[in-house]
Structures are given as structure tokens and as C-alpha cells.
Design a protein around this motif. Structure first.
Motif, PDB file in Angstrom:
ATOM      1  N   ILE A   9       6.702   7.736   4.292  1.00 31.44           N
ATOM      2  CA  ILE A   9       5.325   8.195   4.456  1.00 31.44           C
ATOM      3  C   ILE A   9       5.198   8.818   5.840  1.00 31.44           C
ATOM      4  O   ILE A   9       5.633   8.215   6.838  1.00 31.44           O
ATOM      5  CB  ILE A   9       4.337   7.020   4.287  1.00 31.44           C
ATOM      6  N   LYS A  12       3.644   6.553   8.614  1.00 29.34           N
ATOM      7  CA  LYS A  12       4.224   5.226   8.789  1.00 29.34           C
ATOM      8  C   LYS A  12       5.263   4.945   7.710  1.00 29.34           C
ATOM      9  O   LYS A  12       4.958   4.385   6.661  1.00 29.34           O
ATOM     10  CB  LYS A  12       3.147   4.137   8.763  1.00 29.34           C
ATOM     11  N   SER A  13       6.491   5.332   7.980  1.00 34.79           N
ATOM     12  CA  SER A  13       7.579   5.001   7.080  1.00 34.79           C
ATOM     13  C   SER A  13       8.043   3.579   7.372  1.00 34.79           C
ATOM     14  O   SER A  13       7.924   3.099   8.495  1.00 34.79           O
ATOM     15  CB  SER A  13       8.734   5.986   7.260  1.00 34.79           C
ATOM     16  N   TYR A  14       8.597   2.928   6.369  1.00 30.95           N
ATOM     17  CA  TYR A  14       9.085   1.570   6.563  1.00 30.95           C
ATOM     18  C   TYR A  14      10.161   1.272   5.535  1.00 30.95           C
ATOM     19  O   TYR A  14      10.408   2.066   4.618  1.00 30.95           O
ATOM     20  CB  TYR A  14       7.959   0.540   6.468  1.00 30.95           C
ATOM     21  N   GLY A 142       3.558  -0.288  -0.844  1.00 30.75           N
ATOM     22  CA  GLY A 142       2.617   0.813  -1.057  1.00 30.75           C
ATOM     23  C   GLY A 142       1.324   0.744  -0.294  1.00 30.75           C
ATOM     24  O   GLY A 142       0.557   1.707  -0.254  1.00 30.75           O
ATOM     25  N   GLY A 143       1.028  -0.409   0.329  1.00 29.18           N
ATOM     26  CA  GLY A 143      -0.112  -0.470   1.239  1.00 29.18           C
ATOM     27  C   GLY A 143      -1.466  -0.703   0.621  1.00 29.18           C
ATOM     28  O   GLY A 143      -2.483  -0.663   1.319  1.00 29.18           O
ATOM     29  N   GLN A 161      -0.392   0.296   5.222  1.00 25.57           N
ATOM     30  CA  GLN A 161       1.035   0.151   4.959  1.00 25.57           C
ATOM     31  C   GLN A 161       1.645  -0.965   5.807  1.00 25.57           C
ATOM     32  O   GLN A 161       1.302  -1.114   6.976  1.00 25.57           O
ATOM     33  CB  GLN A 161       1.762   1.472   5.246  1.00 25.57           C
ATOM     34  N   VAL A 234       4.844   6.388  -4.145  1.00 23.24           N
ATOM     35  CA  VAL A 234       3.992   6.248  -2.958  1.00 23.24           C
ATOM     36  C   VAL A 234       4.345   7.290  -1.899  1.00 23.24           C
ATOM     37  O   VAL A 234       3.467   7.819  -1.210  1.00 23.24           O
ATOM     38  CB  VAL A 234       4.117   4.817  -2.382  1.00 23.24           C
ATOM     39  N   SER A 235       5.627   7.614  -1.771  1.00 26.45           N
ATOM     40  CA  SER A 235       6.048   8.612  -0.793  1.00 26.45           C
ATOM     41  C   SER A 235       5.470   9.986  -1.127  1.00 26.45           C
ATOM     42  O   SER A 235       5.187  10.788  -0.230  1.00 26.45           O
ATOM     43  CB  SER A 235       7.575   8.689  -0.723  1.00 26.45           C
ATOM     44  N   GLU A 238       0.405   8.851  -1.114  1.00 24.41           N
ATOM     45  CA  GLU A 238       0.115   7.569  -0.473  1.00 24.41           C
ATOM     46  C   GLU A 238      -1.192   6.955  -0.945  1.00 24.41           C
ATOM     47  O   GLU A 238      -1.285   5.739  -1.141  1.00 24.41           O
ATOM     48  CB  GLU A 238       0.073   7.732   1.048  1.00 24.41           C
ATOM     49  N   LYS A 239      -2.229   7.769  -1.139  1.00 27.96           N
ATOM     50  CA  LYS A 239      -3.565   7.209  -1.341  1.00 27.96           C
ATOM     51  C   LYS A 239      -4.194   7.559  -2.683  1.00 27.96           C
ATOM     52  O   LYS A 239      -5.400   7.716  -2.809  1.00 27.96           O
ATOM     53  CB  LYS A 239      -4.480   7.631  -0.189  1.00 27.96           C
TER      54      LYS A 239
END
Length: 365
Positions: A9, A12-14, A142-143, A161, A234-235, A238-239
Motif C-alpha cells: 500500500i 503504509k506497506s507491511y 487489510g486495515g 493498516q 487490498v494492494s 485499500e478503501k
């Protein structure tokens, strides 16, 4: 066998780490992210009894200052009142913007901890350590965070996220069989909406209803492929402005069933199983997919020990009304995620009410 899946994302990638025994590496993993020293670990009494001390020891060994709070177990406690209690602990222990909330538990703990973290000081770090199959494959990634309103599920929430998702398959050993089955609903969902090979693997397995009958290599396959599917979607979205809506397959009717039964009769995954059966039947009646495919889907749902029918005393008219409270309603129209073939779905708001009525009536026990 361990796997690392990247959720890419822009802001904020994780990483999602899937590794047996990784609970003991929680502190080291978090230390590598350069997070602040103060940690509030949120769990529930049952989960904390099994894994709380191990998680705290790992965090303390890595130099973190840890306090913990246990939420009451159950979907009916997923409320703003519970969030207030997390805030109280955060305030009492002076959590700062660099601090972290760690969610150690299933989907309810994860959703509430994530929402508390999203809103405390306008947003602090959260780390998800899911302990249920449902949380591992779905809600921890996915936050999406939130709590329920008395008239609808997850109507109050925020996108926030996590900094890390740490999945230790070994903790599933203490998961009640019914919770395992409920989590399998989300796995089946990914097979239908995104990953035809995952669907095929589920078809080939003789047992899906109890962990002890599912081979460890299949569990690892399920976890990695489900998380990869969620990360892929999700990538790209995101929303939930477009593609991400497909993750709600089975949830439109499922959420309404949960709400009408006051979150007491069905587990979330059980309601989703019912919702997937309904979505499949609607898709068949609209000519979107084949009867043979919906039968394949329903066979897997039954193999996972999930319900496929509505309670006899559930009022169909009330269920139709409850659909209007779904978060995905747009301009008064209910949006459905409907399958077109194994591994592909479409989102539509052009489902006649008569069709919904007919399918739901046919599904009553």
C-alpha cells in the motif's frame, strides 16, 4: 515452513509473516520496525490464558514496556462501550503517538483493537497477532477496523493498516472446533472470488471441519494463499472504492442474518456460509453461473461443517429490510457480490427483490 507476504500500500506497506512458533518472535519482529517502547496488548481471558504470557515475555525481552487489557469474549461486546475501556487503559498508561496496541485474539479483538488504535490520539500503531483461523485469513489483514451498532454490523469503523501481521499456525491447536469451521468460510470465499487453485485444493481434501483432520501442509497452504489473495485485493484497492468490494462475497446476506439473530445464533463465518449459498443461488437464477458450480461450492461449505440454510422462524421480510442497512448500499440499492465462475465474481446492484425473496424462501429449513 515460513512465508512472508507483502501488503503493498503506497502510504503504509507491511508484511504478513506466517510461521510456526512465531509468537515467540513477536518482540523481535516489532523491535525491527522501530516502534515506540510502550505497548498495550489487548486480548480476551481465554486467549490470554493460553498465549498472553508468552506474548508479553517476547515483548519484554525485546525491551518493550507492556500493559494488557482483556475484553469480554463475543461479538455482542463489540461496541463503543468496550472501546471506551481500551481508551481508559491507554490514558492511564500514557500511551503516546509512537506507542503500539497489539491485538492478540480473534476477529472481534482484532477489529476493536484496530479501531481503538485508529482513533486514540488520531491514530497510533497497531500490530495484529490473530489466534483464530478467521482472523488469520481475513480480518487481521487489510486495515478494516470497527464495532457494531445495535442495528447493524461494523457500521462504526475506520481504515487503519497494521504495522505487522504475525500468524503462528500452532496457536490454532487451542481453537474450538466451531471457531475453526467458522474461519473456513472465509477460506472458501477466497477460492470462489479469486483463487481457483485454492478452491480445487479444498475440493480435494476429505476433511475441512476439524483441524486435527487437516494436514499441516494444507493448513499452511490455506493460510498463505488466503492471505496472498487478501493482500492482492487490498494492494489494488485499500478503501473499498472498487475491487475490494468482492471481499464481501457472502457477507451481504450473512451480516443481515447475524444482525437479525442478535449475534447469538450464528458465528460470523457460519452466517457467511449461508450468505455464500444464497449468493450462489441468486447468481444461478440470474444466469451468471452454472448450477454445477454452485453445487461444487455448497459441497465444500457442507464439508466444512457450515450451515447452508436459514432458520425456519426467520422472517424473510425483516431480512430484506435488514439488507438496506448494509454498508455497501448505494443510492438505496443493495450491492451483491455474485460469482460468474470459480475464481471470479462481479458486483451488481441489479438483483430483483423477487429473486432475493425466492432464494431466501427456498433456503428456510
Amino acid at each position: 515452513m515460513s512465508s512472508v507476504i507483502k501488503v503493498d500500500i503506497p502510504e503504509k506497506s507491511y508484511e504478513i509473516t506466517v510461521a510456526p512458533g512465531s509468537l515467540d518472535q513477536l518482540g523481535a519482529k516489532m523491535a525491527g520496525l522501530k516502534l515506540g517502547k510502550k505497548v498495550l496488548l489487548v486480548s480476551n481471558p481465554m486467549i490470554f490464558k493460553h498465549y498472553g504470557e508468552r506474548a508479553i515475555a517476547s515483548l519484554q525481552n525485546a525491551g518493550f514496556e507492556v500493559v494488557h487489557y482483556n475484553l469480554p469474549p463475543g461479538e455482542r461486546y463489540k461496541t463503543l462501550n468496550s472501546i471506551q475501556k481500551i481508551y481508559d487503559v491507554a490514558l492511564e498508561n500514557r500511551l503516546e503517538r509512537s506507542s503500539t496496541m497489539v491485538a492478540l485474539g480473534g476477529g472481534v479483538v482484532g477489529d476493536m483493537t484496530g479501531f481503538a488504535a485508529a482513533t486514540w490520539l488520531r491514530g497510533i500503531n497497531v500490530v495484529q497477532v490473530p489466534t483464530s483461523l478467521l482472523a488469520m485469513v481475513d480480518s487481521s489483514v487489510g486495515g478494516k477496523t470497527g464495532v457494531n451498532h445495535p442495528q447493524g454490523k461494523n457500521l462504526i469503523g475506520a481504515f487503519h493498516q497494521p504495522s505487522l501481521v504475525l500468524i503462528d499456525p500452532e496457536v490454532l491447536k487451542t481453537l474450538p472446533a466451531r471457531e475453526f469451521r467458522a474461519g473456513m468460510a472465509e477460506v472458501i470465499k477466497y477460492g470462489v472470488i479469486w483463487d481457483a487453485e485454492l478452491f480445487t485444493q479444498l475440493e480435494r481434501s476429505k476433511h475441512l471441519d476439524q483441524l486435527r483432520y487437516v494436514k499441516s501442509d494444507l493448513i499452511n497452504y490455506i493460510l498463505t494463499h488466503s492471505c496472498q489473495a487478501k493482500a492482492d485485493v487490498v494492494s489494488k484497492d485499500e478503501k473499498e472504492s472498487g475491487l475490494r468490494a468482492i471481499l464481501n462475497y457472502g457477507h451481504t446476506i450473512g451480516h443481515a442474518v447475524e444482525s437479525l439473530t442478535n449475534y447469538r445464533l450464528f458465528k460470523h463465518g457460519e452466517a457467511v456460509g449461508i450468505g455464500m449459498v444464497a449468493a450462489g443461488e441468486i447468481a444461478v437464477k440470474l444466469g451468471l453461473w452454472q448450477q454445477t458450480d454452485t453445487e461444487r461450492q455448497n459441497t465444500i461449505i457442507k464439508k466444512a461443517g457450515l450451515p447452508t440454510q436459514l432458520p425456519a422462524d426467520l422472517d424473510i421480510a425483516e431480512l430484506i429490510d435488514a439488507l438496506q442497512l448494509d454498508k455497501k448500499v448505494k443510492s438505496g440499492k443493495v450491492r451483491f457480490v455474485l460469482p460468474t465462475q470459480i475464481g471470479e465474481v462481479k458486483v451488481t446492484d441489479e438483483v430483483p427483490t423477487d429473486t432475493i425473496n425466492q432464494v431466501l424462501a427456498e433456503m428456510k429449513t
